[in-house]
Write an enzyme that holds these catalytic residues in place. Sequence first.
Site, PDB file in Angstrom:
ATOM      1  N   GLY A   7       0.717  -1.274  -0.043  1.00  0.00           N
ATOM      2  CA  GLY A   7       0.030   0.048   0.049  1.00  0.00           C
ATOM      3  C   GLY A   7       0.899   1.100  -0.047  1.00  0.00           C
ATOM      4  O   GLY A   7       0.247   2.205   0.400  1.00  0.00           O
ATOM      5  N   GLY A   8       1.995   1.150  -0.564  1.00  0.00           N
ATOM      6  CA  GLY A   8       2.920   2.460  -0.534  1.00  0.00           C
ATOM      7  C   GLY A   8       2.680   3.281  -1.348  1.00  0.00           C
ATOM      8  O   GLY A   8       3.603   4.566  -1.438  1.00  0.00           O
ATOM      9  N   ALA A   9       1.729   3.168  -2.377  1.00  0.00           N
ATOM     10  CA  ALA A   9       1.430   4.348  -3.239  1.00  0.00           C
ATOM     11  C   ALA A   9       0.073   5.048  -2.678  1.00  0.00           C
ATOM     12  O   ALA A   9       0.024   6.031  -3.222  1.00  0.00           O
ATOM     13  CB  ALA A   9       1.335   3.807  -4.378  1.00  0.00           C
ATOM     14  N   GLY A  10      -0.139   4.835  -1.460  1.00  0.00           N
ATOM     15  CA  GLY A  10      -1.374   5.391  -0.745  1.00  0.00           C
ATOM     16  C   GLY A  10      -0.714   6.475  -0.210  1.00  0.00           C
ATOM     17  O   GLY A  10       0.306   6.920  -0.168  1.00  0.00           O
ATOM     18  N   PHE A  11      -1.735   7.054   0.843  1.00  0.00           N
ATOM     19  CA  PHE A  11      -1.461   8.230   1.693  1.00  0.00           C
ATOM     20  C   PHE A  11      -0.397   7.934   2.536  1.00  0.00           C
ATOM     21  O   PHE A  11       0.776   8.586   2.518  1.00  0.00           O
ATOM     22  CB  PHE A  11      -2.642   8.566   2.147  1.00  0.00           C
ATOM     23  N   ILE A  12      -0.814   7.211   3.663  1.00  0.00           N
ATOM     24  CA  ILE A  12       0.379   6.979   4.844  1.00  0.00           C
ATOM     25  C   ILE A  12       1.560   6.190   4.249  1.00  0.00           C
ATOM     26  O   ILE A  12       2.638   6.596   4.535  1.00  0.00           O
ATOM     27  CB  ILE A  12      -0.516   6.243   5.878  1.00  0.00           C
ATOM     28  N   GLY A  13       1.373   4.975   3.251  1.00  0.00           N
ATOM     29  CA  GLY A  13       2.260   4.414   3.265  1.00  0.00           C
ATOM     30  C   GLY A  13       3.330   5.130   2.172  1.00  0.00           C
ATOM     31  O   GLY A  13       4.601   4.867   2.159  1.00  0.00           O
ATOM     32  N   THR A 125      -6.143   0.502  13.091  1.00  0.00           N
ATOM     33  CA  THR A 125      -6.825   1.908  13.227  1.00  0.00           C
ATOM     34  C   THR A 125      -7.564   1.974  14.633  1.00  0.00           C
ATOM     35  O   THR A 125      -7.898   0.601  15.014  1.00  0.00           O
ATOM     36  CB  THR A 125      -7.717   2.050  12.169  1.00  0.00           C
ATOM     37  N   ASP A 126      -7.723   3.127  15.091  1.00  0.00           N
ATOM     38  CA  ASP A 126      -8.282   3.010  16.604  1.00  0.00           C
ATOM     39  C   ASP A 126      -9.863   2.804  16.274  1.00  0.00           C
ATOM     40  O   ASP A 126     -10.640   2.670  17.181  1.00  0.00           O
ATOM     41  CB  ASP A 126      -8.304   4.825  17.136  1.00  0.00           C
ATOM     42  N   GLU A 127     -10.172   2.646  15.028  1.00  0.00           N
ATOM     43  CA  GLU A 127     -11.707   2.449  14.667  1.00  0.00           C
ATOM     44  C   GLU A 127     -12.331   0.948  14.895  1.00  0.00           C
ATOM     45  O   GLU A 127     -13.564   0.830  15.356  1.00  0.00           O
ATOM     46  CB  GLU A 127     -12.089   2.783  13.163  1.00  0.00           C
ATOM     47  N   TYR A 150     -15.882  -1.521   7.172  1.00  0.00           N
ATOM     48  CA  TYR A 150     -14.137  -1.126   7.198  1.00  0.00           C
ATOM     49  C   TYR A 150     -13.786  -1.505   8.599  1.00  0.00           C
ATOM     50  O   TYR A 150     -12.624  -2.487   8.482  1.00  0.00           O
ATOM     51  CB  TYR A 150     -13.955   0.375   7.077  1.00  0.00           C
ATOM     52  N   LYS A 154     -10.892  -4.474   9.423  1.00  0.00           N
ATOM     53  CA  LYS A 154      -9.599  -4.372  10.141  1.00  0.00           C
ATOM     54  C   LYS A 154      -9.426  -4.993  11.314  1.00  0.00           C
ATOM     55  O   LYS A 154      -8.570  -5.461  11.730  1.00  0.00           O
ATOM     56  CB  LYS A 154      -9.401  -2.548  10.318  1.00  0.00           C
TER      57      LYS A 154
HETATM   58  P1  NAD Z   1      -5.203   4.804   1.066  1.00  0.00           P
HETATM   59  O1  NAD Z   1      -6.453   4.437   0.715  1.00  0.00           O
HETATM   60  O2  NAD Z   1      -4.774   5.975   0.967  1.00  0.00           O
HETATM   61  O3  NAD Z   1      -4.067   3.850   0.351  1.00  0.00           O
HETATM   62  C1  NAD Z   1      -4.183   2.501   0.278  1.00  0.00           C
HETATM   63  C2  NAD Z   1      -3.221   1.806  -0.621  1.00  0.00           C
HETATM   64  O4  NAD Z   1      -3.471   0.442  -0.741  1.00  0.00           O
HETATM   65  C3  NAD Z   1      -3.429   2.360  -1.887  1.00  0.00           C
HETATM   66  O5  NAD Z   1      -2.151   2.810  -2.525  1.00  0.00           O
HETATM   67  C4  NAD Z   1      -3.983   1.313  -2.504  1.00  0.00           C
HETATM   68  O6  NAD Z   1      -3.773   1.274  -4.027  1.00  0.00           O
HETATM   69  C5  NAD Z   1      -3.539   0.110  -2.061  1.00  0.00           C
HETATM   70  N1  NAD Z   1      -4.519  -1.108  -2.013  1.00  0.00           N
HETATM   71  C6  NAD Z   1      -5.940  -1.156  -1.935  1.00  0.00           C
HETATM   72  N2  NAD Z   1      -6.193  -2.281  -2.151  1.00  0.00           N
HETATM   73  C7  NAD Z   1      -5.076  -3.150  -2.422  1.00  0.00           C
HETATM   74  C8  NAD Z   1      -4.972  -4.498  -2.412  1.00  0.00           C
HETATM   75  N3  NAD Z   1      -5.897  -5.274  -2.678  1.00  0.00           N
HETATM   76  N4  NAD Z   1      -3.637  -4.949  -2.907  1.00  0.00           N
HETATM   77  C9  NAD Z   1      -2.410  -4.172  -3.094  1.00  0.00           C
HETATM   78  N5  NAD Z   1      -2.639  -2.832  -2.650  1.00  0.00           N
HETATM   79  C10 NAD Z   1      -3.894  -2.224  -2.288  1.00  0.00           C
HETATM   80  O7  NAD Z   1      -5.060   4.489   2.739  1.00  0.00           O
HETATM   81  P2  NAD Z   1      -4.377   5.037   3.797  1.00  0.00           P
HETATM   82  O8  NAD Z   1      -5.111   6.218   4.495  1.00  0.00           O
HETATM   83  O9  NAD Z   1      -2.768   5.602   3.519  1.00  0.00           O
HETATM   84  O10 NAD Z   1      -4.008   4.050   4.898  1.00  0.00           O
HETATM   85  C11 NAD Z   1      -3.077   2.998   5.108  1.00  0.00           C
HETATM   86  C12 NAD Z   1      -3.270   2.110   6.272  1.00  0.00           C
HETATM   87  O11 NAD Z   1      -3.526   2.802   7.296  1.00  0.00           O
HETATM   88  C13 NAD Z   1      -4.727   1.209   5.971  1.00  0.00           C
HETATM   89  O12 NAD Z   1      -4.263  -0.017   6.363  1.00  0.00           O
HETATM   90  C14 NAD Z   1      -5.583   2.177   7.062  1.00  0.00           C
HETATM   91  O13 NAD Z   1      -6.522   1.145   7.639  1.00  0.00           O
HETATM   92  C15 NAD Z   1      -4.754   2.299   8.141  1.00  0.00           C
HETATM   93  N6  NAD Z   1      -5.084   3.543   8.776  1.00  0.00           N
HETATM   94  C16 NAD Z   1      -5.517   4.793   8.205  1.00  0.00           C
HETATM   95  C17 NAD Z   1      -5.960   5.770   8.831  1.00  0.00           C
HETATM   96  C18 NAD Z   1      -6.214   7.159   8.105  1.00  0.00           C
HETATM   97  O14 NAD Z   1      -6.685   8.037   8.826  1.00  0.00           O
HETATM   98  N7  NAD Z   1      -6.004   7.255   6.828  1.00  0.00           N
HETATM   99  C19 NAD Z   1      -5.699   5.976  10.338  1.00  0.00           C
HETATM  100  C20 NAD Z   1      -5.372   4.767  10.927  1.00  0.00           C
HETATM  101  C21 NAD Z   1      -5.107   3.499  10.031  1.00  0.00           C
HETATM  102  P1  TYD Z   2     -13.385  10.040   7.536  1.00  0.00           P
HETATM  103  O1  TYD Z   2     -12.160  11.003   7.048  1.00  0.00           O
HETATM  104  O2  TYD Z   2     -14.334   9.387   6.450  1.00  0.00           O
HETATM  105  O3  TYD Z   2     -12.470   9.312   8.521  1.00  0.00           O
HETATM  106  P2  TYD Z   2     -13.409   8.048   9.448  1.00  0.00           P
HETATM  107  O4  TYD Z   2     -14.723   7.762   9.005  1.00  0.00           O
HETATM  108  O5  TYD Z   2     -12.437   6.863   9.204  1.00  0.00           O
HETATM  109  O6  TYD Z   2     -13.126   8.575  10.796  1.00  0.00           O
HETATM  110  O7  TYD Z   2     -14.447  11.050   8.342  1.00  0.00           O
HETATM  111  C1  TYD Z   2     -13.953  11.638   9.299  1.00  0.00           C
HETATM  112  C2  TYD Z   2     -15.182  12.108  10.230  1.00  0.00           C
HETATM  113  O8  TYD Z   2     -15.687  13.209   9.377  1.00  0.00           O
HETATM  114  C3  TYD Z   2     -16.289  11.103  10.395  1.00  0.00           C
HETATM  115  O9  TYD Z   2     -16.973  11.449  11.622  1.00  0.00           O
HETATM  116  C4  TYD Z   2     -17.223  11.319   9.153  1.00  0.00           C
HETATM  117  C5  TYD Z   2     -17.011  12.758   9.011  1.00  0.00           C
HETATM  118  N1  TYD Z   2     -17.263  13.342   7.471  1.00  0.00           N
HETATM  119  C6  TYD Z   2     -18.311  14.231   7.222  1.00  0.00           C
HETATM  120  O10 TYD Z   2     -18.899  14.634   8.108  1.00  0.00           O
HETATM  121  N2  TYD Z   2     -18.505  14.417   5.848  1.00  0.00           N
HETATM  122  C7  TYD Z   2     -17.653  13.715   4.851  1.00  0.00           C
HETATM  123  O11 TYD Z   2     -17.986  14.319   3.905  1.00  0.00           O
HETATM  124  C8  TYD Z   2     -16.750  13.088   5.226  1.00  0.00           C
HETATM  125  C9  TYD Z   2     -16.068  12.103   4.183  1.00  0.00           C
HETATM  126  C10 TYD Z   2     -16.618  12.568   6.375  1.00  0.00           C
END
Ligand code: NAD
Ligand code: TYD
Length: 342
Positions: A7-13, A125-127, A150, A154
Amino acid sequence: MRLLVTGGAGFIGSTFARSILSREDATEVLVLDALTYAGNLENLEPVARRPGFEFLRADIRDAQAVRESFQLFRPDVVVHFAAESHVDRSILSPTDCVATNTQGTAVLLEAARQYPPRLFVHVSTDEVYGSIDAPGVADEASPLRPSSPYSASKAGSDLLALAYAETFSLPVIVTRASNNYGPYQFPEKLIPLMIANALDDVPLPVYGDGMQVRDWLHVEDHCRAITVLIEQGRPGEIYNVGGNCPLPNIEVVRRILRLCDRPEALIEHVPDRPAHDRRYALTSAKLQAESEWRPAWQFDEGLRETIRWYRRNPGWVERVRSGEYLRYYNRNYSGRGAAMAR
Ligand code: NAD
Ligand code: TYD
């Protein structure tokens, strides 16, 4: 160190990969990513030409591709980010979420069992703790009460990872982070969506009354916590990673509007998300007791910098929204295992 980053092409990765490859003691990094709508190679451009960087387009549900990547690359450390990460999409398509998040994690764990790394970091995730009534906070022993497909998928993957640690002595660490924000986040999550809409002068959709509370963690603080855990974390353990910044959504949206110099009239209250968790809250006391890690970013400063990044990168937003970059990749580098052009 040989590091496999799923997942290294995504946001956190991608933030993690950029940060680890920018360090002096450059590590070898193989990013394995399916490039879904959320994965974007442009996120890796700043490090794509660094020695030690490789990219493999593969799906974590594809057992053969995953096994081959372990066999050929032999990672010392796996950091597993790949996931379907958006709650709203998981409500629209729960089975996709389970297939990638739970089944895909099982595939990776199996490959890791065959070619054991020194450490397998499962990024969660904390979710998984579900909604926490005030003034409570979840610690690592809190019960799992996921309420969306989701978070349930997880939670399932967390339990599998921990089961592999118990059953097969696989050195697994599970991290549970709170809501991340920062540059390169796909504009479907709250903060980047609200910034993009504010900059476009279109309504900002707030679910329900907007009083749902999330704890905001800058993505760089999250990635630093993972780096610290790779060095100091104890295998078999779970670590919460929180930003210590709980805020109601409506307050976050108001701050974004202020910083973008846009009127509050752009806020539009829309119907609530089903089973919307009211409040996430967690303590990172364990990680802080075992390391020097503390969140370094102040939220207002992090938000200001994030807005600045989105202002400067309207083309990125346009391209990820339209899938243009993905089409470019498919035309030029299609085929399993194709390496990124150097
Ligand atoms: P993201 O959606 O930005 O990126 C996900 C990446 O995974 C993408 O590059 C996508 O192409 C890749 N991917 C999806 N399905 C795939 C598959 N089947 N095979 C290979 N690659 C695949 O997500 P993110 O926000 O960077 O989150 C990364 C991780 O951190 C996730 O596991 C998420 O549950 C966890 N996390 C996210 C948050 C947050 O706030 N975004 C908070 C806590 C934990
Ligand atoms: P989100 O960024 O989808 O993260 P998560 O649901 O994983 O916490 O949403 C963060 C909070 O913002 C969540 O309480 C839902 C709310 N939200 C809105 O009110 N409007 C929106 O358009 C989105 C995407 C989220």
